[in-house]
Enzyme design. Structure first.
Site, mmCIF file in Angstrom:
data_model
loop_
_atom_site.group_PDB
_atom_site.id
_atom_site.type_symbol
_atom_site.label_atom_id
_atom_site.label_comp_id
_atom_site.label_asym_id
_atom_site.label_seq_id
_atom_site.Cartn_x
_atom_site.Cartn_y
_atom_site.Cartn_z
ATOM 1 N N HIS A 154 0.818 -1.225 0.000
ATOM 2 C CA HIS A 154 0.000 0.000 0.000
ATOM 3 C C HIS A 154 0.848 1.269 0.000
ATOM 4 O O HIS A 154 0.372 2.330 -0.367
ATOM 5 C CB HIS A 154 -0.939 -0.004 1.211
ATOM 6 N N ASP A 364 3.152 9.425 -0.630
ATOM 7 C CA ASP A 364 2.007 8.607 -0.254
ATOM 8 C C ASP A 364 1.841 7.503 -1.286
ATOM 9 O O ASP A 364 2.007 7.753 -2.483
ATOM 10 C CB ASP A 364 0.739 9.488 -0.243
#
Ligand code: GDG
Length: 491
Positions: A154, A364
């Site tokens: 992720h 991110d």
């Protein structure tokens, strides 16, 4: 055949409000297909557990184990949060490697493998999630699991020059080879994965097919950008524009334009820089903007016990005090900092009410807030997303948002000004592009693409109970992701 998802943390079946992208996405991904969700129950006890606690809710079987206090310190706070998390977000200066952390990480991966193996049938599809559990696949193989095992990261996957800083770099890289498919968020992560495998292990890498081979093992890899349930998010957001929480917010912004930010309290989200940018924005545009707008920043604590996170809270509070305390701002409080988690429904309602969504992480993997903000807007009066080039979401949304570099406080300030003053026609155009992108990579499409690739790799006939027959995995390799590779240069 069933789907078994294994992640570090498994949310309580009854709690719908936890902040955290992985939880939100996996709930959406599992809700239709059903299956087992195995992992840590969030408790730290004197001793580890022996057999997992099983709780069924709807079609998901939650199978959880506690960690021991030692595991919490070494594996979770130590190796996961103080080594891999900063390393993978390219924050080398705060990586705190210790051999004891590494040993604890290895040991918890063995513990998870021991705990989950009895729940597995030979034809299950096993899907391991995120950086906490990279060695889990190899531990499952040691216990005789020979079926399909996939892995999804992720976070970003760092470039070779960053990744090799890790003292047990080679060992960690080798553990990727136990999987049949390794998935990442963006084409940049895929490129980094290929480089690491090639230079770090001397593996044979074919980027055109997304295949890596070493010592008789063959692993497929590719970009599988994660998404949200667009319709559900929009529905909740629109239904929650007029709640008690929402009304309080409306009173606060009372006719002014509303800028919103909502992040897990984490240094990767760039909150300190964001407040600096807001200060610059006020410095440059205060005459025009005074009393015309307010900025509400929600900072939801998620790993409070780690000292570094407490330090950010102190920095944010000090910055907010400075910004609001300037004497010429009497009667107008431009910034409202909310240091707590907001219920999910209310949060999406806030997004829907907002004119600008400020999403400026320093790095991110994806960033689901950016996607949720867009999904929450209305076609009649859509708000504008201001998005960091360094978020994975930039790969898909660079022409649906005002793009900024989060390290450039002035630039972010100007981006915010542009968003606040953007004409309706342009706002609508950006939003339409954004919605189109969101629909190409929903949570369900993400899950289906990954599981299709896993099934295909293992020569299985079908994956468990998926309603929609789909084309096979076009997403592997360099062609992976939702956009062509040329669009990734912005990130
Ligand atoms: C990791 C990767 C990747 C935020 N504040 C509150 C709240 N949230 C929710 C948001 C969103 C989630 O938390 C945060 O998701 P992100 O994707 O933005 O970030 P991470 O938690 O770091 O997630 C990330 C993701 O995994 C999925 O792959 O996108 O890059 O770092 O859903 O709405 N939720 C509630 N209250 C809050 O105050 N209830």
């Amino acid at each position: 055949m069933k789907l078994v998802i294994i992640s570090n943390r498994v949310p309580s079946p009854n709690a719908d409000d936890q902040a955290g992208g992985l939880t939100v996405a996996l709930r959406d991904a599992l809700s239709e297909s059903g299956g087992v969700w195995f992992g840590w129950n969030g408790e730290a006890e004197e001793q580890r557990g022996t057999t997992p606690d099983m709780v069924r809710r709807d079609n998901i079987e939650f199978a959880t184990l506690p960690l021991s206090k030692q595991d919490l310190d070494g594996y979770y706070r130590g190796y996961a949060n103080m080594v891999l998390w900063p390393l993978f977000h390219e924050r080398l200066n705060i990586v705190e490697y210790r051999e004891a952390f590494r040993a604890s990480y290895a040991s918890v991966n063995e513990y998870f493998a021991e705990g989950v193996t009895p729940l597995l049938d030979p034809d299950d599809l096993i899907w391991v999630q995120d950086y906490h559990l990279i060695p889990l696949g190899a531990e499952l193989r040691k216990r005789g699991v020979s079926g399909s095992v996939g892995f999804f990261l992720h976070t970003p996957l760092p470039p070779y020059d960053v990744f090799r800083v890790l003292p047990n770099y080679t060992e960690l890289l080798e553990s990727f080879l136990a999987y049949d498919v390794v998935g990442m968020q963006t084409t940049i992560d895929v490129r980094h994965f290929a480089d690491n495998m090639r230079h770090g292990l001397g593996a044979n890498v074919d980027e055109s097919t997304g295949t890596v081979e070493l010592n008789g093992r063959r692993v497929r890899f590719g970009a599988f950008p994660i998404g949200i349930d667009v319709d559900k998010t929009a529905e909740i957001a629109h239904a929650n524009r007029d709640t008690a929480e929402g009304r309080r917010l409306v009173e606060v912004h009372a006719g002014r334009k509303l800028v919103i930010g909502a992040d897990r309290l984490d240094y990767t989200k760039g909150l300190v820089k964001r407040l600096e940018a807001f200060d610059r924005f006020l410095g440059a545009h205060e005459d025009e903007m005074a009393n015309e707008m307010i900025y509400v920043q929600i900072a939801a604590p998620s790993r409070e016990s780690v000292e570094r996170y407490r330090a950010i809270t102190r920095q944010l509070e000090a910055a907010a005090g400075r910004i609001n305390g300037r004497k010429n701002r009497i009667g107008w409080t431009p910034l409202r900092l909310i240091n707590r988690s907001i219920p999910r429904d209310a949060l999406l309602g806030y997004f829907s009410l907002a004119d600008v969504g400020l999403v400026t992480p320093l790095r991110d993997g994806m960033n689901l807030v950016a996607k949720e903000f867009l999904a929450a807007q209305t076609a009649e009066d859509p708000g504008v997303l201001v998005l960091s080039k360094l978020a994975g979401a930039a790969d898909e949304l660079s022409d649906a948002a005002v793009m900024v570099n989060p390290y450039d406080a002035e630039g972010v300030g100007e981006g915010l000004y542009r968003a606040l003053t953007m004409p309706m026609e342009e706002r609508r155009r950006l939003w339409e592009v954004g919605m189109d992108r969101l629909r190409r990579n929903t949570a369900r499409i993400w899950r289906d693409r990954f599981l299709d690739a896993l099934v295909e790799e293992d020569g299985k006939s079908a994956r468990p109970e998926h309603p929609r027959p789909r084309a096979r995995s076009r997403v592997l390799g360099r062609r992976g992701g939702s956009r062509s590779s040329s669009t990734t240069s912005a990130a």
